[in-house]
Design a protein around this motif. Structure first.
Motif, PDB file in Angstrom:
ATOM      1  N   MET A   1      -7.102  -6.027   0.175  1.00 46.45           N
ATOM      2  CA  MET A   1      -5.682  -6.352   0.046  1.00 46.45           C
ATOM      3  C   MET A   1      -4.922  -5.196  -0.585  1.00 46.45           C
ATOM      4  N   ARG A   2      -5.492  -4.687  -1.696  1.00 50.67           N
ATOM      5  CA  ARG A   2      -4.769  -3.636  -2.427  1.00 50.67           C
ATOM      6  C   ARG A   2      -5.188  -2.283  -1.882  1.00 50.67           C
ATOM      7  N   ASP A   3      -4.645  -1.978  -0.686  1.00 51.19           N
ATOM      8  CA  ASP A   3      -5.135  -0.832   0.031  1.00 51.19           C
ATOM      9  C   ASP A   3      -4.576   0.491  -0.489  1.00 51.19           C
ATOM     10  N   GLU A   4      -3.315   0.462  -0.957  1.00 49.14           N
ATOM     11  CA  GLU A   4      -2.750   1.711  -1.468  1.00 49.14           C
ATOM     12  C   GLU A   4      -3.396   2.016  -2.820  1.00 49.14           C
ATOM     13  N   THR A   5      -3.695   3.281  -3.048  1.00 50.77           N
ATOM     14  CA  THR A   5      -4.352   3.641  -4.306  1.00 50.77           C
ATOM     15  C   THR A   5      -3.403   4.453  -5.161  1.00 50.77           C
ATOM     16  N   VAL A   6      -2.272   3.850  -5.501  1.00 49.47           N
ATOM     17  CA  VAL A   6      -1.276   4.510  -6.338  1.00 49.47           C
ATOM     18  C   VAL A   6      -1.648   4.259  -7.796  1.00 49.47           C
ATOM     19  N   THR A   7      -1.518   5.252  -8.636  1.00 51.62           N
ATOM     20  CA  THR A   7      -1.797   5.013 -10.053  1.00 51.62           C
ATOM     21  C   THR A   7      -0.532   5.057 -10.881  1.00 51.62           C
ATOM     22  N   GLY A   8       0.391   5.954 -10.537  1.00 52.17           N
ATOM     23  CA  GLY A   8       1.654   6.022 -11.270  1.00 52.17           C
ATOM     24  C   GLY A   8       2.778   5.749 -10.306  1.00 52.17           C
ATOM     25  N   ILE A  28       8.928  -5.335   1.693  1.00 50.71           N
ATOM     26  CA  ILE A  28       8.287  -6.201   0.699  1.00 50.71           C
ATOM     27  C   ILE A  28       6.793  -5.914   0.679  1.00 50.71           C
ATOM     28  N   PHE A  29       6.249  -5.724   1.861  1.00 49.52           N
ATOM     29  CA  PHE A  29       4.813  -5.508   1.947  1.00 49.52           C
ATOM     30  C   PHE A  29       4.389  -4.182   1.341  1.00 49.52           C
ATOM     31  N   SER A  30       5.110  -3.087   1.736  1.00 52.93           N
ATOM     32  CA  SER A  30       4.670  -1.784   1.235  1.00 52.93           C
ATOM     33  C   SER A  30       4.990  -1.644  -0.251  1.00 52.93           C
ATOM     34  N   ALA A  31       6.218  -2.008  -0.664  1.00 49.23           N
ATOM     35  CA  ALA A  31       6.575  -1.848  -2.079  1.00 49.23           C
ATOM     36  C   ALA A  31       5.764  -2.814  -2.944  1.00 49.23           C
ATOM     37  N   GLY A  32       5.592  -4.056  -2.453  1.00 45.34           N
ATOM     38  CA  GLY A  32       4.803  -5.034  -3.201  1.00 45.34           C
ATOM     39  C   GLY A  32       3.382  -4.539  -3.398  1.00 45.34           C
ATOM     40  N   GLY A  33       2.797  -3.946  -2.354  1.00 44.26           N
ATOM     41  CA  GLY A  33       1.444  -3.410  -2.450  1.00 44.26           C
ATOM     42  C   GLY A  33       1.359  -2.287  -3.474  1.00 44.26           C
ATOM     43  N   GLU A  34       2.368  -1.415  -3.472  1.00 39.56           N
ATOM     44  CA  GLU A  34       2.375  -0.313  -4.447  1.00 39.56           C
ATOM     45  C   GLU A  34       2.420  -0.848  -5.873  1.00 39.56           C
ATOM     46  N   ILE A  35       3.260  -1.845  -6.088  1.00 39.55           N
ATOM     47  CA  ILE A  35       3.402  -2.391  -7.445  1.00 39.55           C
ATOM     48  C   ILE A  35       2.075  -2.988  -7.905  1.00 39.55           C
ATOM     49  N   LEU A  36       1.451  -3.753  -7.018  1.00 38.97           N
ATOM     50  CA  LEU A  36       0.211  -4.421  -7.404  1.00 38.97           C
ATOM     51  C   LEU A  36      -0.894  -3.413  -7.728  1.00 38.97           C
ATOM     52  N   ALA A  37      -0.849  -2.247  -7.073  1.00 37.07           N
ATOM     53  CA  ALA A  37      -1.928  -1.269  -7.249  1.00 37.07           C
ATOM     54  C   ALA A  37      -1.679  -0.339  -8.428  1.00 37.07           C
ATOM     55  N   ALA A  38      -0.443  -0.300  -8.934  1.00 38.34           N
ATOM     56  CA  ALA A  38      -0.104   0.724  -9.926  1.00 38.34           C
ATOM     57  C   ALA A  38      -0.213   0.194 -11.344  1.00 38.34           C
ATOM     58  N   ALA A  39      -0.325   1.126 -12.275  1.00 39.63           N
ATOM     59  CA  ALA A  39      -0.304   0.780 -13.696  1.00 39.63           C
ATOM     60  C   ALA A  39       1.152   0.642 -14.132  1.00 39.63           C
ATOM     61  N   ILE A  60       3.394 -14.449  -1.183  1.00 41.40           N
ATOM     62  CA  ILE A  60       4.273 -14.760  -2.311  1.00 41.40           C
ATOM     63  C   ILE A  60       4.035 -13.777  -3.450  1.00 41.40           C
ATOM     64  N   VAL A  61       2.795 -13.364  -3.638  1.00 42.36           N
ATOM     65  CA  VAL A  61       2.474 -12.387  -4.678  1.00 42.36           C
ATOM     66  C   VAL A  61       3.296 -11.115  -4.472  1.00 42.36           C
ATOM     67  N   ARG A  62       3.340 -10.642  -3.231  1.00 45.52           N
ATOM     68  CA  ARG A  62       4.078  -9.410  -2.965  1.00 45.52           C
ATOM     69  C   ARG A  62       5.578  -9.613  -3.104  1.00 45.52           C
TER      70      ARG A  62
ATOM     71  N   LEU B  13       2.320  -1.485   9.586  1.00 44.31           N
ATOM     72  CA  LEU B  13       1.158  -1.127   8.761  1.00 44.31           C
ATOM     73  C   LEU B  13       1.421   0.104   7.889  1.00 44.31           C
ATOM     74  N   SER B  14       2.673   0.583   7.860  1.00 44.03           N
ATOM     75  CA  SER B  14       3.050   1.791   7.109  1.00 44.03           C
ATOM     76  C   SER B  14       2.165   2.978   7.504  1.00 44.03           C
ATOM     77  N   LEU B  15       2.042   3.212   8.804  1.00 45.30           N
ATOM     78  CA  LEU B  15       1.216   4.327   9.296  1.00 45.30           C
ATOM     79  C   LEU B  15       2.053   5.223  10.202  1.00 45.30           C
ATOM     80  N   ASP B  16       1.521   6.449  10.468  1.00 41.01           N
ATOM     81  CA  ASP B  16       2.115   7.323  11.475  1.00 41.01           C
ATOM     82  C   ASP B  16       1.793   6.762  12.846  1.00 41.01           C
ATOM     83  N   ARG B  17       2.808   6.794  13.720  1.00 39.11           N
ATOM     84  CA  ARG B  17       2.556   6.296  15.073  1.00 39.11           C
ATOM     85  C   ARG B  17       1.442   7.122  15.735  1.00 39.11           C
ATOM     86  N   ALA B  18       1.403   8.424  15.411  1.00 41.09           N
ATOM     87  CA  ALA B  18       0.421   9.321  16.040  1.00 41.09           C
ATOM     88  C   ALA B  18      -1.016   8.951  15.678  1.00 41.09           C
TER      89      ALA B  18
END
Lengths: 607, 79
Positions: A1-8, A28-39, A60-62, B13-18
């Motif tokens: 689920m928490r695919d992005e590996t953002v730390t800051g 919502i999906f991309s920003a929500g994912g970043e928030i969940l993965a970050a400190a 709903i979490v995101r 999916l927040s990816l590059d189309r390529a």
């Protein structure tokens, strides 16, 4: 689920991205994912949110992560395992309780509320089933609220889309739609003051019950509603969050030309502006003014912020079709300067925080300017169709409350009275004669049942005159009131301009030595600052403390970003430092002997 | 609505189309998890103006299967 590996995370940039335009599901999906993965970013307030539901809560979490970021709060979220709502809440050793949330979201669904009763089940059977459900939720709330520090948010249940016999169901208590409606009503009644509600039922009605429910997604992923409605869910969630944490907006800053009437008063004159019968736009502007008058009647402060000549602008309110009059506005800021500066002046004059203001303008450039210069101010671009202004404002959910108090209903009048008193002050030659001229009458008492909601509301939303910012909840206030050793004071003020209502509270309790009375909370509504109310209250407290045999009073000041106005309150009231000044930002303690308080003077007479 | 299925998948999916092609699937594509599967199918429904069944939402987890599901709903996409 928490695919992005953002730390800051760059929090201001993230908030700007979320707030730039209407929220979308991918965002919502991309920003929500970043928030969940970050400190948590340094310096940002953290809120620990636990989410419980009997269905999939991943969406709903995101959405809630984005909602809280938009509120300027960094969410640390605990997501309870799928379907574990009841055991997680009731088991004191559960992962949820170890998480120690500041706030819990109960993402309930109609499946939690509807019993599979035969449609012809009699009234008593359905009522018994409902009573059992209500009792279960009361148990859950009690287990979750703990000592009162944890706020509870819950979904109102959405009626299921399926029906069995159409109109005939309206006579059947057991029909799912009627079970849900009756259960919502019962939960609302017994959750008052304990739960802040997310109006998912309204959201579903706006979307359409069938589209909202999305059976495809339920069967494929066990979601309670179609994720495409998450952007609207975010607005409703934020409304409930703000109500729960005392962040409701208080005042509208309104433009005039093409916002309260059509046309430009300076060019067209009062006879030329579009307002009232005769054209669709004129009728829409009149209804919009009526709506604003309704908001004022429920306590929203109205103010003007317009690029105009003040005298000419005021003539707009003499139009035969006007619904608003000049006196409805607590401030009238008309100039040719930058509107952001005008808003700051109004905020200062009314003693309101920028974060309690909403700015409304038809001009997108003005909206952008204010949004850029004053990020704390909520901005509503009204567009160019007056027929949609009400909808534009309401869609923000900025003005939603859990419940309203008598003070809410009287607030706009109180601010207008305040403005009149301020005008009087500008005319008075010295402060003393001004204060005497106000003919102020104060009353102090131990809060009773009917006052508790207002006392809790003051605890939640007072930022400036708040010595300790402990934010006691309704439950904690009840606990103080149940303790005969605790002193709880409510203060009411009226003057010749009007009734200000219950505007200050103080809570004190004995220290272990039995000789010292410690003030653990003292707060006052900003609209009665500088009225010598603090002196009136302290004199009362000294009398009370003397009668109970206390030798000294101890006051405490805990600095926050907003309570600098009371940094010197205790020394002004004759207290001396009890402890040496500690580190910057640390709590300071002050004490004074219990005496007659003859060194403290007040312009307020007992009512 | 244009028939750019890969573009829609990339955006969701927040990816590059390529980085996507006709062989892409949940198995071999970053961010394509079970949750995004549901989001993706919703975005495709909105984008192409059709409605998938619960079975399709759950199972069409590759570009090829999505194209086949779209074809069943009368939508032809070129990849």
């Amino acid at each position: 689920m928490r695919d992005e590996t953002v730390t800051g995370v760059d929090f201001p940039a993230l908030r700007a991205r979320l707030g730039a335009k209407a929220l979308t599901l991918p965002l919502i999906f991309s920003a929500g994912g970043e928030i969940l993965a970050a400190a948590p970013p340094p310096g940002v307030a953290v809120l620990r949110l636990a989410i419980l539901g009997s269905l999939t809560t991943d969406f709903i979490v995101r959405a809630t992560a984005c909602a809280l970021a938009l509120e300027g709060v960094w969410p640390v979220i605990y997501q309870a395992p799928f379907g574990a709502l009841i055991p997680e809440a009731l088991d004191p050793g559960s992962a949820l309780h170890r998480f120690a949330p500041d706030c819990v979201l109960l993402a309930t669904d109609w499946r939690d509320g509807v019993d599979p009763l035969p449609i012809g089940a009699d009234h008593e059977t359905v009522a018994a089933s409902r009573a059992a459900k209500v009792a279960l939720f009361e148990n859950l709330w009690q287990a979750l609220a703990g000592d009162g520090r944890c706020r509870i948010l819950q979904h109102l249940m959405v009626p299921p889309p399926m029906r069995f016999c159409g109109p005939a169901e309206r006579f059947a208590d057991a029909a799912p739609e009627r079970q849900v409606a009756a259960l919502n009503a019962a939960l609302l009644a017994c959750g008052r003051g304990r739960v802040s509600w997310i109006e998912t039922d309204r959201l579903a009605a706006e979307a359409g019950f069938v589209r909202f429910a999305s059976p495809g997604n339920y069967y494929a992923a066990r979601t309670g509603f179609d994720q495409r409605h998450l952007p609207d869910y975010v607005a409703y969630f934020r409304a409930a969050f703000r109500a729960a944490f005392g962040r409701a907006k208080k005042a509208l800053m309104l433009d005039l030309d093409n916002t309260l009437w059509g046309g430009v008063i300076g060019d067209d004159g009062v006879g030329g502006i579009v307002l009232g019968p005769g054209s669709p736009a004129g009728e829409a502007f009149a209804d919009w003014q009526d709506y604003l008058r309704g908001l004022r009647a429920r306590g929203i402060v109205l103010a003007v912020c317009s690029k105009n000549d003040p005298e000419i602008a005021a003539t707009g309110f003499t139009h035969p079709a006007t619904r608003l009059v000049r006196e409805d506005f607590a401030a009238f800021e008309c100039s040719w300067e930058n509107k952001a500066d005008g808003i700051k002046r109004v905020a200062q004059a009314l003693n309101l925080g920028l974060d309690s203001l909403i700015f409304l303008d038809d001009n997108p450039a003005e909206c952008d300017l204010v949004a850029g210069a004053l990020p704390e101010v909520a901005v509503v671009p009204l567009g160019d169709d007056p027929g949609r202004f009400i909808e534009r404002l309401d869609a923000t959910r900025w003005l939603y409350l859990d419940s309203y108090t008598a003070e809410d209903l009287a607030r706009a009048d109180a601010y207008a009275a305040r403005e009149a008193a301020a005008a009087e002050a500008r005319g008075a030659t010295d402060l003393g004669s001004y204060l005497d001229g106000l003919a102020m009458r104060g009353r102090i008492w131990r809060p009773e049942e009917g006052d508790i909601a207002r006392v809790a509301q003051l605890e939640q939303k007072t930022n400036q005159f708040n010595l300790t910012t402990r934010r006691f909840s309704e439950a904690e206030i009840r606990a103080f009131l149940a303790d005969d050793d605790a002193i709880v004071l409510a203060f009411h003020l009226r003057d010749k301009f009007g009734d200000h209502g219950l505007v200050s509270t103080l809570i004190a309790r004995p220290e272990a030595d039995g000789e010292t009375l410690h003030i653990v909370s003292w707060l006052m509504s900003c609209r009665v600052f500088s009225r010598t109310a603090e002196a009136f209250i302290l004199r009362h407290l000294l009398t009370l403390a003397g009668a109970r045999g206390f030798v000294r009073l101890v006051g405490e000041y805990r600095p926050t970003a907003k309570n600098g106005v009371v940094a010197d309150l205790y020394p002004r009231l004759g207290f001396i430092p009890r402890t040496a000044a500690g580190e910057e930002g640390a709590a300071l303690f002050w004490e004074r002997l219990v005496d007659g308080g003859n060194d403290i003077t007040t312009a307020i007479a007992p009512a | 609505m244009s028939g750019d299925l890969l573009g829609l998948i990339a955006e969701t999916l927040s990816l590059d189309r390529a980085s996507l092609n006709a062989q892409s699937s949940a198995e071999n594509t970053k961010n394509w998890d079970s949750l995004r599967q549901v989001v993706l199918m919703g975005e495709i429904e909105s984008g192409f103006g059709i409605e998938f069944s619960a079975q399709e939402i759950s199972e069409a987890n590759s570009v090829a299967k999505i194209a086949a599901a779209l074809a069943r709903h009368g939508v032809e996409v070129s990849l």
